[in-house]
Design an enzyme around this catalytic site. Structure first.
Site, short mmCIF file in Angstrom:
data_model
loop_
_atom_site.label_atom_id
_atom_site.label_comp_id
_atom_site.label_asym_id
_atom_site.label_seq_id
_atom_site.Cartn_x
_atom_site.Cartn_y
_atom_site.Cartn_z
N CYS A 2 33.12 -17.33 2.31
CA CYS A 2 32.77 -16.57 1.31
C CYS A 2 33.85 -16.90 0.05
O CYS A 2 35.10 -17.40 0.46
CB CYS A 2 33.19 -15.05 1.39
SG CYS A 2 32.06 -14.44 2.99
N ARG A 27 31.72 -23.92 -2.02
CA ARG A 27 32.05 -23.21 -0.66
C ARG A 27 30.86 -22.75 -0.05
O ARG A 27 30.83 -22.45 1.19
CB ARG A 27 32.85 -21.99 -0.63
CG ARG A 27 34.27 -22.45 -1.45
CD ARG A 27 35.38 -21.41 -1.66
NE ARG A 27 35.42 -20.46 -0.57
CZ ARG A 27 36.56 -20.52 0.02
NH1 ARG A 27 37.22 -21.67 -0.14
NH2 ARG A 27 36.89 -19.77 0.93
N TRP A 86 28.62 -15.64 2.38
CA TRP A 86 27.95 -16.17 3.17
C TRP A 86 27.73 -15.41 4.61
O TRP A 86 28.61 -15.05 5.24
CB TRP A 86 28.72 -17.49 3.64
CG TRP A 86 27.94 -18.58 4.80
CD1 TRP A 86 27.70 -18.22 5.81
CD2 TRP A 86 27.64 -19.90 4.42
NE1 TRP A 86 27.05 -19.55 6.48
CE2 TRP A 86 26.80 -20.37 5.43
CE3 TRP A 86 27.44 -20.61 3.16
CZ2 TRP A 86 26.47 -21.67 5.53
CZ3 TRP A 86 26.95 -21.86 3.38
CH2 TRP A 86 26.34 -22.26 4.35
N ASN A 112 36.53 -11.73 2.53
CA ASN A 112 36.25 -12.93 3.44
C ASN A 112 36.79 -13.01 4.61
O ASN A 112 37.83 -12.56 4.82
CB ASN A 112 36.99 -14.17 2.44
CG ASN A 112 36.67 -15.40 3.25
OD1 ASN A 112 35.74 -15.69 4.14
ND2 ASN A 112 37.41 -16.67 2.92
N GLY A 113 36.02 -13.08 5.66
CA GLY A 113 36.33 -13.08 7.02
C GLY A 113 35.55 -12.10 7.87
O GLY A 113 34.29 -11.76 7.64
N GLU A 495 31.93 -38.13 20.78
CA GLU A 495 31.92 -37.64 19.70
C GLU A 495 33.11 -38.40 18.72
O GLU A 495 33.15 -38.78 17.53
CB GLU A 495 32.29 -36.10 19.47
CG GLU A 495 32.67 -35.63 18.13
CD GLU A 495 31.53 -35.78 17.35
OE1 GLU A 495 31.72 -35.44 15.90
OE2 GLU A 495 30.27 -36.01 17.59
N LYS A 499 32.87 -40.47 15.09
CA LYS A 499 33.64 -40.58 14.16
C LYS A 499 34.27 -41.70 13.78
O LYS A 499 34.32 -41.96 12.40
CB LYS A 499 34.67 -39.28 14.31
CG LYS A 499 34.25 -38.02 14.54
CD LYS A 499 33.82 -37.46 13.14
CE LYS A 499 32.70 -36.54 13.00
NZ LYS A 499 31.43 -37.07 13.67
N GLU A 502 31.48 -43.99 12.35
CA GLU A 502 30.91 -43.50 11.17
C GLU A 502 31.85 -43.92 9.66
O GLU A 502 31.27 -44.25 8.81
CB GLU A 502 30.88 -41.93 10.90
CG GLU A 502 29.76 -41.65 11.91
CD GLU A 502 29.67 -40.06 12.04
OE1 GLU A 502 28.50 -39.54 11.80
OE2 GLU A 502 30.56 -39.28 12.29
N HIS A 518 31.12 -50.91 35.56
CA HIS A 518 29.56 -51.36 35.67
C HIS A 518 29.25 -52.02 34.36
O HIS A 518 28.13 -52.01 33.82
CB HIS A 518 28.88 -50.21 35.81
CG HIS A 518 28.86 -49.39 37.30
ND1 HIS A 518 28.28 -50.05 38.38
CD2 HIS A 518 29.47 -48.50 37.67
CE1 HIS A 518 28.87 -49.36 39.39
NE2 HIS A 518 29.41 -48.14 39.08
N LYS A 617 24.00 -36.73 4.81
CA LYS A 617 24.42 -35.58 5.38
C LYS A 617 23.29 -34.96 6.05
O LYS A 617 23.58 -34.56 7.15
CB LYS A 617 24.96 -34.76 4.13
CG LYS A 617 25.72 -33.41 4.69
CD LYS A 617 27.00 -33.67 5.58
CE LYS A 617 27.62 -32.28 6.48
NZ LYS A 617 28.68 -32.87 7.35
#
Length: 622
Positions: A2, A27, A86, A112-113, A495, A499, A502, A518, A617
């Site tokens: 938010c 945001r 949001w 916010n939160g 992951e 990164k 990418e 192996h 994205k």
């Protein structure tokens, strides 16, 4: 995430608030609103959709001061607050949009939160005869402030703050106190902008950057009182605090990045908030998990589900892999993992009684959507895990579990990944609770550990990244990295390797450590950095054996280990530690230093980490 903007001063406030909210659009939001003090009452306008919807609504209902003042500064102080929402608690509706107010319309707030104990407060207020106009947790704050209000807004906010549990920032205004705003911050951003005869309060600097570059940063747990002539900082107990005024030289883009050099680094540092937003209200009762409205997916179905299939791509696939270990380990439900682009073509055996979980950050990933539709056409129940309300995934599923990471601008996923992992943990714990596969004490212990993860992430980031930078400087010229992990550490290795690929364009491979002999071991030599995920787990001894095999071949070992574990030290040249937590939850912490390692390697190679080559994205084509 938010956006908040507030103003006290002599300018027409309506246009200023709208302009400030526009600067916070990056945001992400789904609704917006403003409240402006007009004479002896507050005018409030809210709208669902983008800011143009709010502008249209304001044009149809202008506040009196704005309508009469035009472009000329008004003589009396003007006071107002604005918000972009949001959605977390409650649907995307005008009633749920901020600002919220008390029953008398005298106290208005933007938040916010998350207020974790809002249900308990709401019940208490309802017993006192208070009626609520929204489904949100935020509205509770307005009523709690009103309960304490006797003409001193700062005192009422201070008293209300002591009753609230959660992580939040909010700004309050009162119809009876023109020229006054009160803000508080607890683990969510809030910053003051200082002007001559006017003051600003916002969740980020861009909201007021065109008006002032003099800022005061509010520390966690502090309260501020704004008047046109100045700002008072104080502790929650009311003790005065001195806060330095800083002159910033940010341009508009730097301001949007919150002072960070890139969006990716900013978003890495937002991960504690992203995880907290995703889990807070869902773990509020402490002894279990509440997932709220999952559409047509009932508790009865989840209790009797025979099998779970996870379909996803890229980073989302790795989040699903972590979820598989948690669901099978805690809830004892068999889980299959499928790359969505393969699943859609292999004529899968799926049908009634199966739960298919499609994970997509954007909710628009073409292959994942196709896999979800295929499963649904065969009679399976489909759950979407996504970050975007109204996305296609929400329409192609029987239920949705939203992550709450906010808008992510960097192409390489960071905060959306940890939010997806957190959502999978929530699903695993809810299944275990419904199916009775964990003892109540163990369930409560895991919920407690999960709730503490945002603090652990903050610990890692607050400690700085000098050590990671030093490792990156030693290895950024390497042409190949190998990542290894076992059990729950394998998805972290996958992951971490993704990164690095990418954003640095370095050839990188990730393997189950037990598979190294192996084939991949042939790639190792003295020039090879090998990143090993070695957090505490039942298979740590096996990981150490694999590390020894790597060292024998002369490769350089960089280990991610749990703080306090001395067993790794003899076997790794470099160690990045993360706080102790339950071993099944460790991936959410172990991935953070790997994100930072990839980031600094890429920056040392002079690359654009926010927009890596050839990547998008949202992948909306096959």
């Amino acid at each position: 995430m938010c956006g908040i903007v507030g103003y006290v001063g002599a300018r027409p406030v309506q246009a200023l608030l709208l302009a400030g909210l526009e600067k916070l659009e990056y945001r992400g939001y789904d609704s917006a609103g403003i409240s402006v003090l007009d004479g002896d009452h507050v005018d409030s306008v809210r709208a669902v959709g983008n800011l143009q919807k709010l502008r249209d609504a304001v044009a149809a209902q202008p506040v009196q001061a704005e309508a009469t003042a035009g472009s000329v500064a008004v003589a009396e102080p003007t006071t107002g607050i604005g918000h972009t929402r949001w959605a977390t608690h409650g649907r995307v509706t005008e009633q749920n949009a901020h600002p919220h107010e008390d029953e008398a319309g005298r106290i208005h707030i933007v938040v916010n939160g998350i207020v974790e104990n809002y249900m308990a407060l709401k019940r208490e207020l309802a017993e006192q005869g208070v009626s609520f106009s929204s489904e949100t947790d935020a509205e509770v704050i307005a009523h709690v402030i009103a309960r304490h209000y006797d003409g001193d807004l700062a005192a009422a906010v201070q008293a209300a703050y002591g009753e609230l549990v959660g992580h939040f920032a909010f700004v309050a205004m009162a119809a009876d106190e023109p020229g006054t705003l009160v803000g508080v911050r607890r683990e969510c951003p809030l910053v003051v902008g200082r002007g001559e005869g006017e003051q600003f309060l916002a969740s980020a600097v861009p909201a007021f950057l065109e008006h002032t570059r003099s800022v005061q940063f509010i520390e966690d747990g502090e309260m501020v009182v704004l008047h046109p002539g100045g700002v008072d900082f104080m502790s929650p107990s009311g003790e005065p605090i001195e806060r330095e005024i800083i002159e910033i030289d940010w341009d508009a883009e730097t301001a949007e990045k919150g002072g960070f050099e890139t969006f990716m680094l900013k978003e890495i540092h937002e991960q504690a908030d992203a995880v907290a937003e995703t889990i807070a209200d869902r773990t509020a009762r402490g002894d279990g998990v509440d997932l709220g409205d999952l559409g047509t997916i009932s508790d009865e179905f989840l209790t009797g589900v025979r099998r779970i299939v996870v379909v996803a791509c890229g980073t989302s696939y790795h989040a699903g892999l972590i979820g598989r270990y948690a669901i099978e380990g805690w809830a004892r439900v068999p889980v299959e993992m499928d790359v969505a682009s393969e699943y859609r073509y292999r004529d899968p055996v799926v049908g009634p009684g199966d739960l298919v979980v499609g994970i997509s950050q954007s909710g628009e990933t073409a292959d994942t959507l196709a896999a979800m539709r295929l499963a649904r056409s065969k009679g399976a129940t489909v759950l979407a895990i996504t970050n975007v309300m109204g996305s296609q995934a929400t329409r192609d599923s029987d239920g949705v579990l939203f992550t709450r990471a906010g808008l992510e601008i960097g192409v390489a996923a960071t905060k959306t990944f940890v939010s997806q992992v957190a959502a999978m943990y929530l699903l695993a714990l809810r299944l275990a609770e419904l199916r009775g596969t964990l003892e109540p004490a163990r369930l409560a212990e895991l919920v407690g550990e999960l709730k503490h993860l945002p603090h652990h992430i903050a610990e890692i980031l607050d400690a700085g990244d000098d050590e990671v930078k030093a490792i990156a400087e030693r290895h950024y010229k390497a042409e190949f990295f190998l990542y290894l992990g076992r059990h729950i550490g394998l998805p972290v290795a996958l992951e971490g390797a993704l990164k690095l690929k990418e954003i640095s364009y370095i050839a990188t491979d990730a393997y189950a450590a037990g598979e190294m002999k192996h084939g991949p071991i042939a790639l190792l030599d003295e020039a090879t950095p090998v990143v090993c995920v070695a957090t505490d787990s039942p298979v740590l001894d096996k990981v150490i054996s694999n590390i020894q095999e790597v060292r024998v071949r002369g490769a350089h070992v960089i280990a991610v280990a749990s703080d306090g574990n001395e067993d790794i030290k003899p076997h790794a040249e470099e160690i990045l530690t993360v706080p102790q937590t339950d071993w099944m939850l460790a991936p959410l912490l172990a991935v953070v230093p790997l994100q930072l390692l990839s980031y600094h390697v890429a920056r040392l190679r002079g690359l654009n980490v926010d927009q890596p080559r050839n990547l998008a994205k949202t992948v909306t084509v096959e």
